[in-house]
Design a protein around this motif. Structure first.
Motif, PDB file in Angstrom:
ATOM      1  N   ASN A 169       0.845  -1.175   0.000  1.00  0.00           N
ATOM      2  CA  ASN A 169       0.000   0.000   0.000  1.00  0.00           C
ATOM      3  C   ASN A 169       0.892   1.240   0.000  1.00  0.00           C
ATOM      4  N   VAL A 170       0.355   2.374  -0.406  1.00  0.00           N
ATOM      5  CA  VAL A 170       1.150   3.606  -0.417  1.00  0.00           C
ATOM      6  C   VAL A 170       1.224   4.149   1.004  1.00  0.00           C
ATOM      7  N   PHE A 171       2.389   4.037   1.605  1.00  0.00           N
ATOM      8  CA  PHE A 171       2.630   4.458   2.985  1.00  0.00           C
ATOM      9  C   PHE A 171       4.067   4.964   3.008  1.00  0.00           C
ATOM     10  N   ARG A 172       4.252   6.180   2.501  1.00  0.00           N
ATOM     11  CA  ARG A 172       5.594   6.715   2.298  1.00  0.00           C
ATOM     12  C   ARG A 172       6.114   7.345   3.579  1.00  0.00           C
ATOM     13  N   ILE A 173       7.141   6.745   4.145  1.00  0.00           N
ATOM     14  CA  ILE A 173       7.738   7.269   5.373  1.00  0.00           C
ATOM     15  C   ILE A 173       8.737   8.348   4.983  1.00  0.00           C
ATOM     16  N   GLN A 174       8.384   9.589   5.249  1.00  0.00           N
ATOM     17  CA  GLN A 174       9.235  10.704   4.829  1.00  0.00           C
ATOM     18  C   GLN A 174      10.487  10.835   5.692  1.00  0.00           C
ATOM     19  N   ARG A 175      10.322  10.570   6.969  1.00  0.00           N
ATOM     20  CA  ARG A 175      11.483  10.600   7.867  1.00  0.00           C
ATOM     21  C   ARG A 175      11.091   9.986   9.196  1.00  0.00           C
ATOM     22  N   LEU A 176      12.104   9.615   9.986  1.00  0.00           N
ATOM     23  CA  LEU A 176      11.910   9.208  11.370  1.00  0.00           C
ATOM     24  C   LEU A 176      12.204  10.404  12.262  1.00  0.00           C
ATOM     25  N   LYS A 177      11.449  10.524  13.330  1.00  0.00           N
ATOM     26  CA  LYS A 177      11.629  11.626  14.261  1.00  0.00           C
ATOM     27  C   LYS A 177      12.903  11.436  15.081  1.00  0.00           C
ATOM     28  N   ASP A 178      13.638  12.517  15.272  1.00  0.00           N
ATOM     29  CA  ASP A 178      14.831  12.511  16.121  1.00  0.00           C
ATOM     30  C   ASP A 178      14.389  12.963  17.507  1.00  0.00           C
ATOM     31  N   LYS A 179      14.035  11.997  18.365  1.00  0.00           N
ATOM     32  CA  LYS A 179      13.346  12.284  19.623  1.00  0.00           C
ATOM     33  C   LYS A 179      14.299  12.420  20.808  1.00  0.00           C
ATOM     34  N   LEU A 180      13.791  13.075  21.842  1.00  0.00           N
ATOM     35  CA  LEU A 180      14.532  13.190  23.095  1.00  0.00           C
ATOM     36  C   LEU A 180      14.825  11.823  23.681  1.00  0.00           C
TER      37      LEU A 180
END
Length: 588
Positions: free
Chosen positions: A291-302
């Motif tokens: 399915n179209v589920f484009r992960i643009q980026r992962l969050k850089d979290k605390l």
């Protein structure tokens, strides 16, 4: 002992008498402040330059389930049958292997692969093997959606206790399990989808990888609600849905904070012609195509570094409607309630993990001639932390008990859960960061280095206060419940009043809270104060009814009677410090 001559400032440089190489190490006796009763022995010049002393042994080989508040609550809330499995999980959590996996899962963070070597879009997330090992244990222990397929009374309580144990090992890997647990009630609003997916969502098999759902032995679920322009204000969402005319819909839009993008299914909010609606979005379609589920980026979290959180984009993404069109918030709200329950449980877990570390360190570390734990001020701090941890655990398991009984059709417990879960989400999650900071300080500099594990607990601490609505959102939700559902306050009041008459400070606090509620002027401005009082009165009532007298009395005095200060370690004289410290079970 050989003698060492210490030079005096301004005088001639004397010769130092040192032992022969085969002799004993010379020592200098240094008086300690407070009188001659305590003397510290330090090596003199010529002794070993590196000898490890006065450091605690590794905190391994213990049963993390040996928590008296947790064990009592598990039995009280109807899940005594789970005790053997809980202790098995507790021994795993207290073992060296689990601690290694937790450390590695956070040191070697997930990596996003948007394309394969040929340029094809794949949108996959790679995890360290230790992440998968933790997932196998927790899924196998039924910490996902397994309670929904378990007909035993107390199944949801048992799961909450297991989450509280595994949360002490590593918090990040629980995020996919929290959402998988919470998705079931929402999915049941569309029986055809529940029939198709629920058996795999309630599975105890961890089956990682993007494949057609029917080809897997177990599934994990997530949610995609918030967007960058609105956050908690989901009614401003711009993701749109159009009816494809074949029973499916097509989504187009961008989500701002979707955790665990490697999961198999997601509940997603989107604007349909009839209003904001809920949709089921699988990563892989039934025919095996992506399915179209484009992960643009992962969050850089605390914190929460082991868990991937992402920004996915939908573009003609296939989805199935869940619940009625235009009723998206109502459909997904029960999912939110259950994830908030796990926020409370997770914060209680983080507190307990930090407490155990602090008590272990202070039992084995000495300063000024005494173990740290035996020094009055340190004992005061630790005892205060014990009170906070026990109150959090007791409330968390009471909320789990309410969820369990509500799932069996108990309307009274459903009403109690509606209000008390929002109260607990606000208060327990709000208390975690300060609690962990205080516990870290008990270790001094040793707690500030990564090897101790305390920095990871500290980074994790603010998360539950933000997840599923920040403090303000939850405080306002309490007011909303009071205004729209009077039965929620009636259920809360009935719970509190079971404890009245046993402690005058609790009685006075309850009267004061009712007087504050009667004054509706500037309710929204005063929301945090009101919810804080709600939480403390509820915790006090639970401890008065269920905890040992020394715990209940100390809590009511310090938290309700004004006998304690604002900082930890300000319990009044006469508090049963030693009795409270026994509640932090020995870790040997």
């Amino acid at each position: 002992m050989s003698e060492v001559v210490v030079p005096v400032k301004g005088g001639p440089t004397p010769e130092a008498v040192v032992p022969e190489e085969s002799g004993p190490t010379p020592e200098v006796v240094v008086p300690v402040a407070g009188g001659p009763t305590h003397e510290a022995v330090v090596p003199a010049a010529g002794g070993p330059t590196h000898e490890v002393t006065n450091q605690p042994p590794p905190l391994v080989g213990y049963d993390a389930a040996n928590d008296p508040a947790l064990l009592a609550a598990l039995v009280r809330e109807g899940a005594s049958w789970y005790l053997p499995e809980l202790h098995e999980l507790g021994r795993f959590a207290g073992g060296a292997e689990a601690q290694t996996w937790a450390d590695e899962a956070n040191r070697y963070e997930p990596v996003l692969r948007t394309h394969d070597r040929y340029g094809n879009r794949v949108d996959e997330v790679d995890f360290h093997p230790s992440w998968h090992r933790l997932m196998e244990v927790s899924v196998g222990a039924g910490l996902g959606a397994a309670p929904w397929a378990d007909e035993r009374v107390g199944a949801h309580v048992a799961r909450a206790a297991g989450v509280l144990i595994q949360g002490q090992v590593e918090a990040g890997h629980l995020c996919p399990l929290v959402m998988t647990y919470a998705v079931i009630p929402a999915l049941r609003s569309t029986p055809s989808l529940a029939a198709e997916y629920e058996p795999l969502l309630t599975s105890r098999v961890y089956d990682f990888g993007l494949r057609a759902p029917s080809a897997k032995r177990g599934l994990l679920a997530g949610m995609g609600m918030t967007e960058k322009q609105g956050g908690s204000d989901v009614r401003t969402n711009t993701t749109v849905a159009r009816d494809a005319g074949d029973g499916t819909w097509r989504l187009r839009g961008h989500k701002w904070f979707t955790s665990a993008p490697m999961n198999d299914l997601f509940l997603v909010l989107a604007q349909a012609p009839g209003g904001l609606s809920c949709f089921l979005v699988p990563r892989v379609l039934p025919d095996g195509t992506r399915n179209v589920f484009r992960i643009q980026r992962l969050k850089d979290k605390l914190g929460n570094r082991s868990n991937a959180s992402s920004e996915p984009e939908f573009d003609d993404t296939v989805a199935w409607p869940v619940g009625a069109e235009g009723r998206g918030v109502r459909t997904i709200i029960e999912m939110v309630s259950l994830t908030r329950l796990d926020n409370v449980v997770g914060s209680a877990a983080g507190m307990r993990a930090a407490l155990v570390q602090a008590v272990h360190h202070t039992r084995h570390r000495s300063a000024f001639g005494r173990r740290l734990v035996d020094q009055p001020l340190m004992g005061n701090v630790l005892a205060d932390l014990v009170l906070e941890s026990e109150a959090a655990t007791t409330l968390a398991l009471r909320l789990a008990g309410a969820a369990d009984r509500a799932s069996l059709g108990n309307d009274q417990e459903r009403a109690f859960s509606r209000l008390a879960t929002a109260i607990g989400k606000y208060w327990v999650c709000k208390r975690q960061p300060g609690f962990v900071a205080e516990a870290l300080e008990c270790l001094g500099g040793n707690g500030y280095v990564e090897e101790s594990g305390m920095p990871r607990l500290y980074r994790e601490a603010p998360l539950n206060g933000i997840w599923e609505g920040s403090g303000n959102v939850n405080a306002l939700d309490v007011l909303r419940a009071l205004g729209r559902s009077p039965d929620t306050f009636a259920a809360y009041a009935e719970e509190v009043e079971l404890a009245l008459g046993a402690d005058s400070r609790l009685d006075a606090a309850w009267t004061s809270l009712k007087n504050e509620l009667a004054d509706t002027h500037e309710w929204e401005y005063r929301a945090r104060r009101l919810v804080e009082r709600f939480a403390l009165v509820l915790q006090g009532s639970l401890l008065v009814r269920h905890a040992p007298e020394e715990v209940a009395s100390a809590f009511c005095g310090a938290r309700l009677g004004g006998e304690g200060g604002y900082a930890y370690g300000t319990l009044p004289r006469g508090t049963a410090i030693e009795a409270l410290l026994t509640r932090a079970v020995p870790t040997e």
